[in-house]
Scaffold this active site. Structure first.
Site, PDB file in Angstrom:
ATOM      1  N   ASP A  98      38.999  38.245  27.317  1.00 21.64           N
ATOM      2  CA  ASP A  98      38.448  39.510  27.791  1.00 21.64           C
ATOM      3  C   ASP A  98      36.953  39.540  27.482  1.00 21.64           C
ATOM      4  O   ASP A  98      36.495  38.886  26.534  1.00 21.64           O
ATOM      5  CB  ASP A  98      39.154  40.682  27.105  1.00 21.64           C
ATOM      6  CG  ASP A  98      39.033  41.980  27.885  1.00 21.64           C
ATOM      7  OD1 ASP A  98      39.989  42.333  28.595  1.00 21.64           O
ATOM      8  OD2 ASP A  98      37.970  42.632  27.801  1.00 21.64           O
TER       9      ASP A  98
ATOM     10  N   TYR B  54      35.240  46.962  47.331  1.00 23.17           N
ATOM     11  CA  TYR B  54      36.462  46.569  46.624  1.00 23.17           C
ATOM     12  C   TYR B  54      37.452  45.934  47.594  1.00 23.17           C
ATOM     13  O   TYR B  54      38.052  44.892  47.300  1.00 23.17           O
ATOM     14  CB  TYR B  54      37.075  47.796  45.954  1.00 23.17           C
ATOM     15  CG  TYR B  54      38.352  47.520  45.199  1.00 23.17           C
ATOM     16  CD1 TYR B  54      38.321  46.885  43.958  1.00 23.17           C
ATOM     17  CD2 TYR B  54      39.588  47.897  45.716  1.00 23.17           C
ATOM     18  CE1 TYR B  54      39.491  46.636  43.253  1.00 23.17           C
ATOM     19  CE2 TYR B  54      40.768  47.654  45.016  1.00 23.17           C
ATOM     20  CZ  TYR B  54      40.709  47.022  43.793  1.00 23.17           C
ATOM     21  OH  TYR B  54      41.871  46.767  43.097  1.00 23.17           O
TER      22      TYR B  54
ATOM     23  N   LYS C 188      38.873  42.084  47.440  1.00 19.13           N
ATOM     24  CA  LYS C 188      40.283  41.748  47.290  1.00 19.13           C
ATOM     25  C   LYS C 188      40.804  40.951  48.485  1.00 19.13           C
ATOM     26  O   LYS C 188      41.701  40.111  48.329  1.00 19.13           O
ATOM     27  CB  LYS C 188      41.107  43.012  47.069  1.00 19.13           C
ATOM     28  CG  LYS C 188      40.861  43.660  45.710  1.00 19.13           C
ATOM     29  CD  LYS C 188      41.178  42.702  44.546  1.00 19.13           C
ATOM     30  CE  LYS C 188      41.043  43.375  43.204  1.00 19.13           C
ATOM     31  NZ  LYS C 188      41.390  42.476  42.071  1.00 19.13           N
TER      32      LYS C 188
ATOM     33  N   THR D 248      47.298  53.040  34.860  1.00 17.72           N
ATOM     34  CA  THR D 248      46.533  52.336  33.834  1.00 17.72           C
ATOM     35  C   THR D 248      45.449  53.254  33.273  1.00 17.72           C
ATOM     36  O   THR D 248      45.194  54.333  33.820  1.00 17.72           O
ATOM     37  CB  THR D 248      45.848  51.077  34.414  1.00 17.72           C
ATOM     38  OG1 THR D 248      44.799  51.481  35.294  1.00 17.72           O
ATOM     39  CG2 THR D 248      46.845  50.200  35.148  1.00 17.72           C
TER      40      THR D 248
END
Length: 249
Positions: A38, A156, A160, A191
């Site tokens: 990360d 975005y 993708k 999330t």
């Protein structure tokens, strides 16, 4: 029931939170040793500690997926920690709203640096190792947005779609190397990224889904872990929707 991942080594980018965190824990529950990668090393260490607390073996590493040098170091650190690399879930990514007319060049470049170059660099370094060591399995985090379009997320959606194309191209180019490459395409997932969204808006989103709810991160992570396992040994080049039935509606 055995998962087929016992004793294997998995690498998870974006493993410090959200779907990535759940994937780390799912890999551990399946018997794999896991490297948590990360940008936020503290978050990676926290998740690695969680994995150890449930009986697993895990290590943490900092990675900037927009830098191929950093990604190369991540793969090297994985092999240094556990001696091999059998599976990778490339979950690191960002999302933000922006229309076609409003998106700035800086927003566009950052989106593609992390969500597209990050996948390219990660796959490339993972494949270079796997190709020389008998193969492996790679799963990329795409999105329902990579299979269609909605207003207000132009950069975005474009990114993708690129992930979908990269996944399919890599699957074809490296099938003969015994490397399987697939992607998951989640729709609405509960999330931390949506923690501050209005409840009414989230309820409205859930109401548009045939299952009448958003996915939980673990449900998405479990799909990625399954695609990484020998149970999916004849599956490559697939973009698996994890969308509560939206694709069938």
């Amino acid at each position: 029931m055995e998962s087929g991942l016992e004793g294997r080594v998995a690498l998870v980018t974006g493993g410090g939170s959200g779907i990535g965190r759940e994937a780390v824990l799912a890999f551990v529950r399946a018997g794999a040793r896991v490297v948590v990668a990360d940008l936020n090393l503290d978050s990676a260490r926290t998740v690695a500690d969680e994995a150890v607390a449930i009986g697993g073996k895990a290590a943490a590493v900092r990675v900037d997926v927009a830098s191929e040098e950093s990604v190369r170091d991540m793969v090297r650190a994985t092999v240094d920690a556990f001696g091999q690399l059998d599976a990778a879930f490339n979950s690191a990514g960002i999302g933000e709203p922006a229309t076609l007319l409003d998106v700035t060049e800086a927003q566009w470049d950052r989106m593609f640096a992390i969500n597209v170059k990050g996948i390219l660099y990660s796959m490339r370094q993972q494949i270079l190792w796997m190709r020389e060591h008998g193969g492996g399995a790679i799963v990329n985090a795409a999105s329902k947005a990579g299979l269609g379009a909605v207003p207000g997320e132009a950069h975005y959606i474009a990114a993708k779609h690129a992930v979908v194309g990269l996944t399919r191209a890599a699957a074809l180019e490296h099938a003969a190397d015994a490397i399987r490459v697939n992607a998951i395409a989640p729709a609405f997932v509960d999330t931390p990224l949506i923690a501050n969204a209005p409840r009414a808006a989230l309820d409205a989103v859930a109401a548009t889904t045939p299952l009448r709810r958003m996915a939980q991160p673990r449900e998405v992570a479990d799909a990625a872990v399954w695609l990484s396992s020998p149970a999916a040994s004849y599956i490559t080049g697939v973009i698996l929707p994890v969308d509560g039935g939206l694709g069938a509606a």
